[in-house]
Design an enzyme around this catalytic site. Sequence first.
Site, PDB file in Angstrom:
ATOM      1  N   GLU A  21       0.802  -1.220   0.000  1.00 31.75           N
ATOM      2  CA  GLU A  21       0.000   0.000   0.000  1.00 31.75           C
ATOM      3  C   GLU A  21       0.837   1.272   0.000  1.00 31.75           C
ATOM      4  O   GLU A  21       0.495   2.251  -0.660  1.00 31.75           O
ATOM      5  CB  GLU A  21      -0.951  -0.007   1.207  1.00 31.75           C
ATOM      6  CG  GLU A  21      -2.118  -0.952   1.084  1.00 31.75           C
ATOM      7  CD  GLU A  21      -1.782  -2.396   1.410  1.00 31.75           C
ATOM      8  OE1 GLU A  21      -2.676  -3.260   1.269  1.00 31.75           O
ATOM      9  OE2 GLU A  21      -0.614  -2.667   1.803  1.00 31.75           O
ATOM     10  N   HIS A  81     -11.329  -5.902   8.908  1.00 29.97           N
ATOM     11  CA  HIS A  81     -12.013  -5.659   7.638  1.00 29.97           C
ATOM     12  C   HIS A  81     -13.271  -4.817   7.832  1.00 29.97           C
ATOM     13  O   HIS A  81     -14.091  -4.716   6.924  1.00 29.97           O
ATOM     14  CB  HIS A  81     -12.409  -6.984   6.973  1.00 29.97           C
ATOM     15  CG  HIS A  81     -11.255  -7.815   6.516  1.00 29.97           C
ATOM     16  ND1 HIS A  81     -10.509  -8.569   7.392  1.00 29.97           N
ATOM     17  CD2 HIS A  81     -10.708  -8.005   5.296  1.00 29.97           C
ATOM     18  CE1 HIS A  81      -9.560  -9.213   6.728  1.00 29.97           C
ATOM     19  NE2 HIS A  81      -9.653  -8.882   5.457  1.00 29.97           N
TER      20      HIS A  81
END
Length: 658
Positions: free
Chosen positions: A397, A464
Amino acid sequence: MQFDRKDKDDAKLLALYKTLLYPRMVEEKMLILLRQGRIGKWFSGIGQEAIAVGSTLAMQNDEYILPMHRNLGVFTSRNIPLKKLMAQWQGKVSGFTKGRDRSFHFGTQDYKIIGMISHLGPQMALADGIALADVIENKKHATLVFTGEGATSEGDFHEAINVASVWNLPVIFLIENNGYGLSTPINEQFNCKHLVDRAIGYGVEGIQLDGNNILEVYDKLSEIASSIRENPRPVLVECLTFRMRGHEEASGTKYVPQHLFDEWQKKDPVKNFEDYLVTENILDEELIATIKRSYKAEIEQEVEEAFNEEEPVANDSIELSDMFFPYQQELTQPQATKTEKRYLDAITEGLKEGMQRYNNLVIMGQDVAEYGGAFKITDGFVAAFGKARVRNTPICESAIVGTGLGLSINGYKAVVEMQFADFVTCGFNQIVNNLAKTHYRWGEKADVVIRMPTGAGSGAGPFHSQSNEAWFTKTPGLKVVYPAFPYDAKGLLIAAIEDPNPVIYFEHKYLYRSLSGLVPEGYYTVEIGKANVLKHGDQLSIITYGLGVHWALEYLNNHNEINATLVDLVSLQPWDKETVAKAVKATGRVIILHEDTISSGFGAELSAWIAEHCFEDLDAPVMRCASLDTAIPMNKVLEDSFLAKSRFAKTVEKILAY
């Protein structure tokens, strides 16, 4: 030290000497000024000049270089006036950062130099993005990025080289191995014999050079740059050198054994090259003295002129406005034709419209290409727009956000998908320290949208399901939007892509396939910073966003006896203070509802602002209804109890009874 002039004539060698000597003399002047107390800090590159000068001269003037804080020779070799550099170092208005940052923490498009931030490693990913734009444009350009031996331990180093290798990007990753990271010697920093050996693991070429030999650096870097312009690929170069001063002057050098100074003093890059040119009858003592006198006079004049410039005058409105690239949004009105669309499909359409409107827009993320993304939002995009613009990324990322910024610097737009908003932690530094601060520091846009699939409701657990918008709403320089309906999801995403500033775009996963609504066909935009009033009432006001909007609507639809004003913020930075103030005035009672945890969630900012600016309109305390101050549990029963929705009815009852 052995020099090989190859085919260089005397004039070329003399020019190299002058370019090498100049930053050394500037540095010597800086050390004098430091002792005089006229400057406060200096990161010396004495002993390392051959690397900066030789590599810079090997690059074309329209190719980007990303140096570090010991690379004065990059700036002087690109012919930046010393007065301008001195103004930067002294925090003058005429410096590149207007006094907002120090040293070489700046960039300049005029000279194609992109400076570092103090975290050292992140700039390597920017080089990837710059090179990627060149590759897509079919420009035969190379990009040069510097790092130190210490920063090779950072994840950014590994991510950037891996991305460049996988994508065959024409980047020269140049390691200046000067023996120490501040006081830590190399044997405490890595355990491989040579840093250049790390190239093997990434499948790239690795070359080790004598970093104190100007001709070796210049010739080899020229050869590499020429090669990768024609055959794009990254190359890792390790230049061996030594830091003859401290990390910065205040740190001293007591931790360095004297024998190392004695050894490396004999390898001084300026003195050795000077001696060589004397033996070649290109220099003599008289010419050396003449050159040095000329430089000394020039340096003295430009330094003093910079000192005599005025200091900045603080102006809060200018400081605030300069956090963002100047941009006035012009709304594009929607077409009359509307179709029922799922929230997910509205996002897909927004991306498609952006890709069709902007040929320089690149989408990047894990599995976004042929697979279509974890939620299938980009399904079919490779067939429509090609793999050059729809790019699967390694799991990195930080590098991909940095690549997005590099694309922006080199004339492109980027949309970066975080597979889940939770994973943004791995790219956090690039967002809050690079994207957010770039324009404020040196006036460059950061034309990047970060898509953030967010939120709970599907039993996905602690990693998540987080609502992490508050991490970014408190970071100056970022815009943050959070659509609750398909109409806004499409129009806001297009608006975010239009905006040349960094936009964090939150999209709720639970709404992807559970919510539908009428969405106009074609290209249209929604105003960033404008809230929607969904209901008007006089009993209380509910201010919310995201999934909280639907919790409030469900509750109000089941309680027709309650007459409430319902505000969907839509944008969290900037947010619509005027609409919120009107809602407070209309009812005197306010509930702030959001899915994030209660402590330091965005509701805390809203509550504080209302208390400060709307106190006289309140008939009851501002109440926040938010999720528990815990991580998000996976089990459905536990998750439902965690979420703010489970406490909303009691909060309404409490405020109405006050």
